[in-house]
Scaffold this active site. Structure first.
Site, PDB file in Angstrom:
ATOM      1  N   HIS A 117       0.868  -1.177   0.000  1.00 51.74           N
ATOM      2  CA  HIS A 117       0.000   0.000   0.000  1.00 51.74           C
ATOM      3  C   HIS A 117       0.906   1.229   0.000  1.00 51.74           C
ATOM      4  O   HIS A 117       2.120   1.128   0.225  1.00 51.74           O
ATOM      5  CB  HIS A 117      -1.025  -0.018   1.136  1.00 51.74           C
ATOM      6  CG  HIS A 117      -0.484   0.156   2.508  1.00 51.74           C
ATOM      7  ND1 HIS A 117      -0.863   1.178   3.348  1.00 51.74           N
ATOM      8  CD2 HIS A 117       0.414  -0.572   3.172  1.00 51.74           C
ATOM      9  CE1 HIS A 117      -0.212   1.063   4.483  1.00 51.74           C
ATOM     10  NE2 HIS A 117       0.555   0.014   4.407  1.00 51.74           N
ATOM     11  N   ASP A 194       5.830  -4.903   6.748  1.00 47.65           N
ATOM     12  CA  ASP A 194       4.643  -4.143   7.146  1.00 47.65           C
ATOM     13  C   ASP A 194       3.615  -5.167   7.657  1.00 47.65           C
ATOM     14  O   ASP A 194       3.019  -5.908   6.872  1.00 47.65           O
ATOM     15  CB  ASP A 194       4.120  -3.384   5.924  1.00 47.65           C
ATOM     16  CG  ASP A 194       2.792  -2.710   6.196  1.00 47.65           C
ATOM     17  OD1 ASP A 194       2.290  -2.808   7.330  1.00 47.65           O
ATOM     18  OD2 ASP A 194       2.249  -2.091   5.260  1.00 47.65           O
ATOM     19  N   GLN A 197      -1.559  -5.626   8.673  1.00 38.28           N
ATOM     20  CA  GLN A 197      -2.714  -6.509   8.450  1.00 38.28           C
ATOM     21  C   GLN A 197      -2.458  -7.921   8.972  1.00 38.28           C
ATOM     22  O   GLN A 197      -3.290  -8.810   8.769  1.00 38.28           O
ATOM     23  CB  GLN A 197      -3.048  -6.573   6.947  1.00 38.28           C
ATOM     24  CG  GLN A 197      -3.342  -5.230   6.297  1.00 38.28           C
ATOM     25  CD  GLN A 197      -4.646  -4.590   6.769  1.00 38.28           C
ATOM     26  OE1 GLN A 197      -5.453  -5.214   7.473  1.00 38.28           O
ATOM     27  NE2 GLN A 197      -4.853  -3.330   6.420  1.00 38.28           N
ATOM     28  N   LYS A 220      -5.930  -0.818  14.300  1.00 38.44           N
ATOM     29  CA  LYS A 220      -6.434  -1.970  13.523  1.00 38.44           C
ATOM     30  C   LYS A 220      -6.508  -3.224  14.395  1.00 38.44           C
ATOM     31  O   LYS A 220      -6.849  -4.297  13.909  1.00 38.44           O
ATOM     32  CB  LYS A 220      -5.504  -2.240  12.329  1.00 38.44           C
ATOM     33  CG  LYS A 220      -5.553  -1.173  11.242  1.00 38.44           C
ATOM     34  CD  LYS A 220      -4.830  -1.652  10.006  1.00 38.44           C
ATOM     35  CE  LYS A 220      -4.345  -0.561   9.090  1.00 38.44           C
ATOM     36  NZ  LYS A 220      -5.370   0.106   8.320  1.00 38.44           N
ATOM     37  N   CYS A 369      -5.639   2.571  -0.847  1.00 40.86           N
ATOM     38  CA  CYS A 369      -4.237   3.052  -0.792  1.00 40.86           C
ATOM     39  C   CYS A 369      -3.299   2.085  -1.506  1.00 40.86           C
ATOM     40  O   CYS A 369      -2.116   1.977  -1.119  1.00 40.86           O
ATOM     41  CB  CYS A 369      -3.764   3.274   0.645  1.00 40.86           C
ATOM     42  SG  CYS A 369      -4.792   4.384   1.582  1.00 40.86           S
TER      43      CYS A 369
HETATM   44  N1  ALA Z   1      -5.435   1.693   6.175  1.00 42.75           N
HETATM   45  C1  ALA Z   1      -5.528   1.390   4.788  1.00 42.75           C
HETATM   46  C2  ALA Z   1      -6.542   0.305   4.519  1.00 42.75           C
HETATM   47  O1  ALA Z   1      -7.700   0.563   4.702  1.00 42.75           O
HETATM   48  C3  ALA Z   1      -4.247   1.118   4.158  1.00 42.75           C
HETATM   49  O2  ALA Z   1      -6.218  -0.754   4.081  1.00 42.75           O
END
Ligand code: ALA
Length: 414
Positions: A117, A194, A197, A220, A369
């Protein structure tokens, strides 16, 4: 087995709003335990840290430090390797300015992938501009999986850094970052993973991966906004590869003027990279979020999201929606996290998301992104993304599939 119906009781926003929340890759919701921990800090022991001998400040300092330890424990790191920043984007930028400016020079190369991203591309682009270095981009295959042959072809002794995502925020594809770390290190390159996620959704062990830098965001993973993490391995720290380029009060032991000269003594990591008053409430909230995730179990969370993903693909097949829905990335539930991006026929992704919103379903639309990945996979207008978390239920997947079916019927079955 994780029961999302019980977990949901901890999330006030899910009880108060009649919403199917499927935008967890953008930000998660927060459980009452996290909200209360932040409230308690402000109500009962708010004070600045590392600056007062009175008990309020001592307690705030202890909990701020404890948060470093708890977060370190989650990823099997040492607490000194954990730097608190604002979010994953700031973590990557901090790695760029504190490590990159010192270690990357003219003619050096930085490897990124098409899968990244924008936040894991732009800081490296900036560094390359400043230092006269070159960015090389590793391709993916037509399913969005990393093209390992291309990585092996592009990496060389000129490569100073490999910057790669653990899990794609568009396709949910999981990269074998352990293997890629091995390849990077064999070429004398450092690697930044990164993990924005992955850390919230699956067990992540930095010792096992062996990466030099890892970043992720608190918001997140059930924590508050405004707090994130940059992990810097002990090896990088001990090798003296980090410059404390952002500095100020709290990130210094002594500042003296002697003989007309300024003499500065810096503290050890991580404090040398955390100048000024930090996000104390954020750190306390994040610590509570990590405790919550560990109590539920990261493996259980991962398995739950994979079950939901599999169920989505089954339902799409059962409802004969395959011919209308175009999935970004792998067309099956295997080897991916709980993130599914798609388009419906020629419909604009924002129009699809607006229709889903009118049926009470919150998803993200656009490029998420990650414009290069969308263009590489043939989605020049972006996609609609549904992303799952521990509180999502099979019933919510039914709602999503039913809503997609309604849109398809209205548009194509005249
Ligand atoms: N925060 C961003 C997304 O929604 C990159 O994946």
């Amino acid at each position: 087995m994780l029961n999302p119906r019980i977990i949901r009781r901890d999330f006030p926003i899910l009880a108060e709003n009649n919403i199917v929340y499927l935008d967890n890759a953008a930000t998660s919701q927060r459980p009452i335990q996290v909200i209360r921990a932040i409230e308690e800090f402000y109500k009962t022991y708010n004070a600045n840290i590392h600056r007062g001998l009175y008990w309020l400040s001592q307690k705030a300092s202890e909990l701020y430090e404890e948060s470093h330890r708890v977060v370190a424990g989650l990823i099997n790191a040492d607490w000194r390797e954990i730097v608190f920043v604002k979010n994953a984007t700031e973590a990557i930028n901090l790695a760029m300015i504190s490590w990159g400016l010192k270690n990357v020079g003219p003619g050096d190369e930085i490897l990124v992938t098409v899968m990244e991203h924008h936040s894991n591309i732009l800081p490296w682009y900036t560094l390359a501009e400043i230092r006269g270095a070159r960015i090389r981009v590793v391709d993916v295959d037509d399913e969005g999986r990393l093209d390992k042959a291309d990585l092996e072809q592009k990496i060389s002794r000129r490569t100073k850094l490999v910057a790669i995502t653990h899990v794609s925020n568009v396709t949910g594809v999981v990269n074998d970052v352990e293997e890629i770390t091995g390849i990077a290190h064999d070429h004398g390159a450092r690697i930044l993973v990164d993990a924005a996620q992955s850390v919230p959704h699956m067990p992540v062990d930095v010792k096992k991966i062996g990466a030099d830098f890892i970043c992720f965001s608190g918001h997140k993973m059930l924590g508050p906004t405004g707090i994130g993490v940059l992990y810097i391995s002990e090896d990088v720290i001990e090798n003296n590869e980090i410059d404390p380029v952002i500095s100020g009060g709290g990130a210094v032991k002594q500042v003296r003027i002697s003989g007309g000269r300024l003499r500065v003594e810096r503290p050890r990591h991580p404090w040398s990279l955390e100048p000024g008053t930090p996000n104390i409430a954020g750190a306390i909230g994040l610590m509570e979020a990590v405790k919550y995730l560990e109590k539920v179990g990261l493996r259980e969370i991962m398995d739950h999201e994979r079950r939901l993903t599999k169920y989505f693909f089954e339902k799409i097949g059962e409802e004969d929606l395959d011919q209308y829905i175009r999935i970004v990335g792998p067309k099956n539930p295997w080897g991916r996290a709980g993130i599914i991006s798609f388009t419906l026929g020629e419909m604009d992704p924002h129009a699809t998301a607006a229709l889903l919103d009118s049926m009470g379903i919150a998803v993200r639309s656009g490029y998420h992104c990650a414009q290069p990945l969308h263009e590489r996979l043939g989605f020049p207008r972006g996609s609609v993304r549904a992303s799952f978390y521990l509180y999502n239920t099979a019933w919510e997947i039914d709602m999503l599939v039913q809503a997609i079916k309604n849109i398809v019927q209205k548009r194509w079955s005249r």
